[in-house]
Design a protein around this motif. Structure first.
Motif, PDB file in Angstrom:
ATOM      1  N   VAL A   1       0.836  -1.206   0.000  1.00 35.48           N
ATOM      2  CA  VAL A   1       0.000   0.000   0.000  1.00 35.48           C
ATOM      3  C   VAL A   1       0.871   1.258   0.000  1.00 35.48           C
ATOM      4  CG1 VAL A   1      -0.274  -0.014   2.527  1.00 35.48           C
ATOM      5  CG2 VAL A   1      -1.910   1.219   1.100  1.00 35.48           C
ATOM      6  N   ASP A   2       1.945   1.262   0.794  1.00 34.39           N
ATOM      7  CA  ASP A   2       2.847   2.414   0.802  1.00 34.39           C
ATOM      8  C   ASP A   2       3.549   2.556  -0.539  1.00 34.39           C
ATOM      9  OD1 ASP A   2       3.151   3.853   3.544  1.00 34.39           O
ATOM     10  OD2 ASP A   2       2.991   1.745   4.056  1.00 34.39           O
ATOM     11  N   GLY A   3       3.913   1.435  -1.127  1.00 36.07           N
ATOM     12  CA  GLY A   3       4.566   1.479  -2.426  1.00 36.07           C
ATOM     13  C   GLY A   3       3.690   2.102  -3.497  1.00 36.07           C
ATOM     14  N   TYR A   4       2.431   1.676  -3.573  1.00 36.49           N
ATOM     15  CA  TYR A   4       1.531   2.239  -4.577  1.00 36.49           C
ATOM     16  C   TYR A   4       1.206   3.709  -4.280  1.00 36.49           C
ATOM     17  CZ  TYR A   4       0.777  -2.380  -6.615  1.00 36.49           C
ATOM     18  OH  TYR A   4       0.946  -3.595  -7.244  1.00 36.49           O
ATOM     19  N   LEU A   5       1.047   4.033  -2.999  1.00 32.38           N
ATOM     20  CA  LEU A   5       0.800   5.436  -2.644  1.00 32.38           C
ATOM     21  C   LEU A   5       1.998   6.306  -3.006  1.00 32.38           C
ATOM     22  CD1 LEU A   5      -0.972   5.094   0.838  1.00 32.38           C
ATOM     23  CD2 LEU A   5      -1.994   5.938  -1.280  1.00 32.38           C
ATOM     24  N   ALA A   6       3.206   5.785  -2.777  1.00 31.22           N
ATOM     25  CA  ALA A   6       4.416   6.545  -3.118  1.00 31.22           C
ATOM     26  C   ALA A   6       4.527   6.738  -4.626  1.00 31.22           C
ATOM     27  CB  ALA A   6       5.654   5.823  -2.584  1.00 31.22           C
ATOM     28  N   LYS A   7       4.252   5.688  -5.385  1.00 29.96           N
ATOM     29  CA  LYS A   7       4.294   5.806  -6.840  1.00 29.96           C
ATOM     30  C   LYS A   7       3.230   6.785  -7.333  1.00 29.96           C
ATOM     31  CE  LYS A   7       6.400   1.438  -8.219  1.00 29.96           C
ATOM     32  NZ  LYS A   7       7.278   2.011  -9.259  1.00 29.96           N
ATOM     33  N   GLY A   8       2.052   6.743  -6.718  1.00 28.76           N
ATOM     34  CA  GLY A   8       1.014   7.701  -7.064  1.00 28.76           C
ATOM     35  C   GLY A   8       1.421   9.122  -6.748  1.00 28.76           C
ATOM     36  N   HIS A   9       2.057   9.299  -5.605  1.00 29.97           N
ATOM     37  CA  HIS A   9       2.508  10.630  -5.188  1.00 29.97           C
ATOM     38  C   HIS A   9       3.536  11.188  -6.169  1.00 29.97           C
ATOM     39  CE1 HIS A   9       3.664  13.954  -2.655  1.00 29.97           C
ATOM     40  NE2 HIS A   9       4.890  13.488  -2.524  1.00 29.97           N
ATOM     41  N   ILE A  10       4.466  10.345  -6.578  1.00 22.80           N
ATOM     42  CA  ILE A  10       5.495  10.785  -7.540  1.00 22.80           C
ATOM     43  C   ILE A  10       4.853  11.164  -8.872  1.00 22.80           C
ATOM     44  CG2 ILE A  10       7.508  10.047  -8.878  1.00 22.80           C
ATOM     45  CD1 ILE A  10       8.201   8.223  -6.421  1.00 22.80           C
ATOM     46  N   ALA A  11       3.955  10.318  -9.357  1.00 23.00           N
ATOM     47  CA  ALA A  11       3.279  10.610 -10.624  1.00 23.00           C
ATOM     48  C   ALA A  11       2.469  11.900 -10.529  1.00 23.00           C
ATOM     49  CB  ALA A  11       2.379   9.437 -11.014  1.00 23.00           C
TER      50      ALA A  11
ATOM     51  N   ASP B   1      -1.431   8.144 -14.478  1.00 22.50           N
ATOM     52  CA  ASP B   1      -0.570   7.183 -13.779  1.00 22.50           C
ATOM     53  C   ASP B   1      -0.856   7.209 -12.276  1.00 22.50           C
ATOM     54  OD1 ASP B   1       0.658   6.360 -16.091  1.00 22.50           O
ATOM     55  OD2 ASP B   1       2.421   7.654 -15.844  1.00 22.50           O
ATOM     56  N   ALA B   2      -1.028   8.405 -11.744  1.00 21.08           N
ATOM     57  CA  ALA B   2      -1.330   8.530 -10.321  1.00 21.08           C
ATOM     58  C   ALA B   2      -2.653   7.839  -9.995  1.00 21.08           C
ATOM     59  CB  ALA B   2      -1.397  10.005  -9.923  1.00 21.08           C
ATOM     60  N   GLU B   3      -3.635   8.034 -10.842  1.00 22.00           N
ATOM     61  CA  GLU B   3      -4.940   7.383 -10.660  1.00 22.00           C
ATOM     62  C   GLU B   3      -4.777   5.867 -10.596  1.00 22.00           C
ATOM     63  OE1 GLU B   3      -9.269   7.193 -12.988  1.00 22.00           O
ATOM     64  OE2 GLU B   3      -7.435   7.734 -14.074  1.00 22.00           O
ATOM     65  N   LYS B   4      -3.971   5.319 -11.489  1.00 19.96           N
ATOM     66  CA  LYS B   4      -3.740   3.877 -11.534  1.00 19.96           C
ATOM     67  C   LYS B   4      -3.097   3.379 -10.239  1.00 19.96           C
ATOM     68  CE  LYS B   4      -0.162   2.476 -13.789  1.00 19.96           C
ATOM     69  NZ  LYS B   4       0.816   2.196 -14.873  1.00 19.96           N
ATOM     70  N   HIS B   5      -2.091   4.102  -9.766  1.00 17.74           N
ATOM     71  CA  HIS B   5      -1.386   3.666  -8.558  1.00 17.74           C
ATOM     72  C   HIS B   5      -2.275   3.793  -7.315  1.00 17.74           C
ATOM     73  CE1 HIS B   5       2.264   2.982 -10.676  1.00 17.74           C
ATOM     74  NE2 HIS B   5       2.457   4.259 -10.998  1.00 17.74           N
TER      75      HIS B   5
ATOM     76  N   VAL C   1      -5.267  -3.188  -2.655  1.00 15.38           N
ATOM     77  CA  VAL C   1      -4.474  -4.031  -1.760  1.00 15.38           C
ATOM     78  C   VAL C   1      -4.724  -3.758  -0.284  1.00 15.38           C
ATOM     79  CG1 VAL C   1      -2.621  -4.320  -3.441  1.00 15.38           C
ATOM     80  CG2 VAL C   1      -2.441  -2.490  -1.730  1.00 15.38           C
ATOM     81  N   SER C   2      -5.340  -2.595   0.038  1.00 18.11           N
ATOM     82  CA  SER C   2      -5.483  -2.277   1.464  1.00 18.11           C
ATOM     83  C   SER C   2      -6.867  -1.806   1.877  1.00 18.11           C
ATOM     84  CB  SER C   2      -4.476  -1.196   1.862  1.00 18.11           C
ATOM     85  OG  SER C   2      -4.887   0.072   1.371  1.00 18.11           O
TER      86      SER C   2
END
Length: 232
Positions: free
Chosen positions: A166-176, A184-188, A195-196
């Motif tokens: 969950v942190d990984g996808y949130l971090a990737k979303g934040h970067i995008a 891309d952010a929407e997808k992450h 997952v959470s």
């Protein structure tokens, strides 16, 4: 006889100190920091190396945005227990906040120490989530000329993905989102929800729809889905 007398006098003092610590700890948990602080300070005057008291006082100074005072407590903690990752993380966080309030030239001189503190936290605790988040934010906010790097931010996001999806996808979303790649952010963020189902995941996606993608209806649906999923 002397040993007996020493024990008789010592036990009440220990009980009194423990009672005061519990009282201060309770006040801290209730966010009554101004009331907790003098009690912790009295305990520290009797036991200058009490780790938890030092940490609580550092946390209180952090809440008060007294970064130098907070760092003095965390710095002592690092000396007393150099294997504790959180002490380095908290020290680096205070140093980062101080740098944020300094002039740019002074702040630039702190970047190395900030990075080193967070990296040390990860070295001591390979699963340290918060230190990776801090480094992601640091690499996003810094200009490239002084070390900012999307690639390095992504590296820590990928590490988070392995430790906490969950942190990984949130971090990737934040970067995008930071680089305006909203699809891309929407997808992450959607993957983080999958997952959470955490409130933060839903909130991040809703905020993205409302504030960045101009789709308030979608934001409303996302929040309604969260409420429906968490009905008691």
């Amino acid at each position: 006889m002397k040993k007996i007398l020493f024990f008789v006098f010592l036990v009440p003092a220990m009980i009194f100190s423990q009672t005061n610590f519990e009282k201060a700890e309770k006040l801290f948990s209730q966010e009554k920091y101004a009331q907790a602080k003098p009690i912790f300070e009295n305990i520290l005057s009797e036991n200058p190396n009490h780790l938890k008291t030092l940490e609580y006082l550092g946390d209180i100074e952090g809440v008060n945005k007294s970064w130098d005072k907070a760092m003095s407590y965390y710095g002592k903690l690092k000396t007393l227990n150099p294997s504790n990752a959180n002490y380095y993380y908290k020290y680096g966080g205070c140093l980062g906040m101080k740098a944020n309030e300094c002039n740019k030239f002074k702040a630039l001189g702190m970047i190395g120490d900030i990075k080193a503190s967070f990296e040390k936290a990860i070295q001591l605790n390979p699963n340290h989530i918060e230190a990776r988040w801090a480094l992601i934010e640091l690499y996003l906010q810094l200009p490239g000329i002084v070390g900012g790097s999307e690639r390095k931010a992504e590296r820590y996001a990928n590490e988070l993905l392995k430790i906490s999806p969950v942190d990984g996808y949130l971090a990737k979303g934040h970067i995008a989102e930071y680089f305006s790649r909203y699809k891309d952010a929407e997808k992450h963020y959607s993957k983080a929800i999958a997952v959470s189902g955490s409130k933060t995941s839903y909130q991040k996606l809703a905020d993205l729809y409302k504030n960045k993608m101009n789709q308030p209806e979608k934001a409303k649906i996302v929040l309604e889905n969260y409420q429906e999923r968490n009905k008691s």
